[in-house]
Scaffold this motif. Structure first.
Motif, PDB file in Angstrom:
ATOM      1  N   THR A 124      59.509  54.289  38.271  1.00 24.00           N
ATOM      2  CA  THR A 124      60.817  54.865  37.960  1.00 24.00           C
ATOM      3  C   THR A 124      61.813  53.763  37.668  1.00 24.00           C
ATOM      4  N   LEU A 125      61.798  52.713  38.482  1.00 22.73           N
ATOM      5  CA  LEU A 125      62.699  51.583  38.264  1.00 22.73           C
ATOM      6  C   LEU A 125      62.465  50.984  36.877  1.00 22.73           C
ATOM      7  N   LYS A 126      61.216  50.865  36.475  1.00 24.25           N
ATOM      8  CA  LYS A 126      60.901  50.323  35.147  1.00 24.25           C
ATOM      9  C   LYS A 126      61.473  51.214  34.048  1.00 24.25           C
ATOM     10  N   LYS A 127      61.466  52.519  34.258  1.00 25.20           N
ATOM     11  CA  LYS A 127      62.042  53.439  33.267  1.00 25.20           C
ATOM     12  C   LYS A 127      63.556  53.297  33.212  1.00 25.20           C
ATOM     13  N   TRP A 128      64.194  53.041  34.343  1.00 24.31           N
ATOM     14  CA  TRP A 128      65.642  52.809  34.356  1.00 24.31           C
ATOM     15  C   TRP A 128      65.992  51.493  33.672  1.00 24.31           C
ATOM     16  N   LEU A 129      65.080  50.523  33.736  1.00 26.01           N
ATOM     17  CA  LEU A 129      65.312  49.209  33.137  1.00 26.01           C
ATOM     18  C   LEU A 129      64.972  49.170  31.650  1.00 26.01           C
ATOM     19  N   ALA A 130      64.248  50.160  31.167  1.00 25.97           N
ATOM     20  CA  ALA A 130      63.861  50.194  29.760  1.00 25.97           C
ATOM     21  C   ALA A 130      65.087  50.410  28.872  1.00 25.97           C
ATOM     22  N   ALA A 131      64.989  49.947  27.648  1.00 30.69           N
ATOM     23  CA  ALA A 131      66.062  50.169  26.677  1.00 30.69           C
ATOM     24  C   ALA A 131      66.117  51.655  26.327  1.00 30.69           C
ATOM     25  N   PRO A 132      67.319  52.197  26.128  1.00 32.00           N
ATOM     26  CA  PRO A 132      67.443  53.629  25.812  1.00 32.00           C
ATOM     27  C   PRO A 132      66.645  54.056  24.575  1.00 32.00           C
ATOM     28  N   GLU A 133      66.434  53.130  23.657  1.00 26.43           N
ATOM     29  CA  GLU A 133      65.677  53.493  22.457  1.00 26.43           C
ATOM     30  C   GLU A 133      64.167  53.482  22.683  1.00 26.43           C
ATOM     31  N   ALA A 134      63.746  53.113  23.894  1.00 30.36           N
ATOM     32  CA  ALA A 134      62.314  53.108  24.234  1.00 30.36           C
ATOM     33  C   ALA A 134      61.890  54.527  24.588  1.00 30.36           C
ATOM     34  N   VAL A 135      61.674  55.322  23.582  1.00 30.59           N
ATOM     35  CA  VAL A 135      61.337  56.743  23.756  1.00 30.59           C
ATOM     36  C   VAL A 135      60.097  56.872  24.629  1.00 30.59           C
ATOM     37  N   GLY A 136      60.208  57.699  25.639  1.00 31.70           N
ATOM     38  CA  GLY A 136      59.086  57.932  26.546  1.00 31.70           C
ATOM     39  C   GLY A 136      59.068  57.003  27.740  1.00 31.70           C
ATOM     40  N   ASN A 137      59.717  55.857  27.610  1.00 33.22           N
ATOM     41  CA  ASN A 137      59.744  54.903  28.724  1.00 33.22           C
ATOM     42  C   ASN A 137      61.102  54.842  29.409  1.00 33.22           C
ATOM     43  N   TYR A 138      62.152  55.336  28.759  1.00 34.31           N
ATOM     44  CA  TYR A 138      63.507  55.268  29.299  1.00 34.31           C
ATOM     45  C   TYR A 138      63.841  56.521  30.099  1.00 34.31           C
ATOM     46  N   ARG A 139      64.561  56.307  31.194  1.00 34.27           N
ATOM     47  CA  ARG A 139      65.068  57.432  31.978  1.00 34.27           C
ATOM     48  C   ARG A 139      66.482  57.090  32.423  1.00 34.27           C
ATOM     49  N   GLU A 140      67.376  58.036  32.282  1.00 35.59           N
ATOM     50  CA  GLU A 140      68.759  57.864  32.744  1.00 35.59           C
ATOM     51  C   GLU A 140      68.762  57.819  34.263  1.00 35.59           C
ATOM     52  N   MET A 141      69.484  56.869  34.820  1.00 37.74           N
ATOM     53  CA  MET A 141      69.547  56.714  36.265  1.00 37.74           C
ATOM     54  C   MET A 141      70.552  57.727  36.844  1.00 37.74           C
ATOM     55  N   PRO A 142      70.170  58.474  37.868  1.00 35.78           N
ATOM     56  CA  PRO A 142      71.101  59.439  38.469  1.00 35.78           C
ATOM     57  C   PRO A 142      72.336  58.754  39.066  1.00 35.78           C
ATOM     58  N   SER A 143      73.438  59.464  39.062  1.00 27.84           N
ATOM     59  CA  SER A 143      74.694  58.903  39.593  1.00 27.84           C
ATOM     60  C   SER A 143      74.555  58.545  41.070  1.00 27.84           C
ATOM     61  N   THR A 144      73.718  59.254  41.799  1.00 24.95           N
ATOM     62  CA  THR A 144      73.540  58.940  43.218  1.00 24.95           C
ATOM     63  C   THR A 144      72.918  57.556  43.421  1.00 24.95           C
ATOM     64  N   VAL A 145      72.101  57.116  42.470  1.00 31.91           N
ATOM     65  CA  VAL A 145      71.496  55.782  42.576  1.00 31.91           C
ATOM     66  C   VAL A 145      72.551  54.712  42.330  1.00 31.91           C
ATOM     67  N   TRP A 146      73.452  54.957  41.379  1.00 30.76           N
ATOM     68  CA  TRP A 146      74.558  54.014  41.162  1.00 30.76           C
ATOM     69  C   TRP A 146      75.343  53.830  42.465  1.00 30.76           C
ATOM     70  N   VAL A 147      75.653  54.955  43.111  1.00 29.16           N
ATOM     71  CA  VAL A 147      76.417  54.906  44.363  1.00 29.16           C
ATOM     72  C   VAL A 147      75.615  54.199  45.451  1.00 29.16           C
ATOM     73  N   LEU A 148      74.351  54.525  45.585  1.00 30.31           N
ATOM     74  CA  LEU A 148      73.503  53.911  46.605  1.00 30.31           C
ATOM     75  C   LEU A 148      73.433  52.398  46.429  1.00 30.31           C
ATOM     76  N   VAL A 149      73.204  51.943  45.207  1.00 33.07           N
ATOM     77  CA  VAL A 149      73.096  50.501  44.966  1.00 33.07           C
ATOM     78  C   VAL A 149      74.430  49.815  45.272  1.00 33.07           C
ATOM     79  N   ARG A 150      75.530  50.425  44.886  1.00 37.97           N
ATOM     80  CA  ARG A 150      76.849  49.842  45.217  1.00 37.97           C
ATOM     81  C   ARG A 150      77.048  49.767  46.729  1.00 37.97           C
ATOM     82  N   GLU A 151      76.631  50.795  47.440  1.00 36.29           N
ATOM     83  CA  GLU A 151      76.752  50.792  48.902  1.00 36.29           C
ATOM     84  C   GLU A 151      75.887  49.688  49.523  1.00 36.29           C
TER      85      GLU A 151
END
Length: 80
Positions: A31-58
């Protein structure tokens, strides 16, 4: 800031390898690899949920406070 830049900077600040970073945020490495993929990497990219943004900041805030506490504790013990 893109999620890719955000994750790379967070990993670097924590000083963790990718596997340990994934464990720390509770995400499978795939999953982390999909979050790190470029958005144009069809099939490999996944948008990171807002809760993960908050968790990492915390996690980053917690580490910063822990480091500050340790510095102050060390300073206090040296002056005692």
């Amino acid at each position: 800031m893109s999620q890719q830049v955000f994750l790379r900077e967070a990993k670097d600040k924590l000083g963790l390898p990718w596997k340990e970073f994934a464990e720390r945020i509770g995400a499978p490495e795939t999953t982390l690899k999909k979050w790190l993929a470029a958005p144009e990497a069809v099939g490999n990219y996944r948008e990171m949920p807002s809760t993960v943004w908050v968790l990492v900041r915390e996690i980053l805030d917690h580490e910063a406070l822990k480091n500050k506490f340790n510095r102050l504790a060390n300073k206090a013990s040296k002056s005692a």
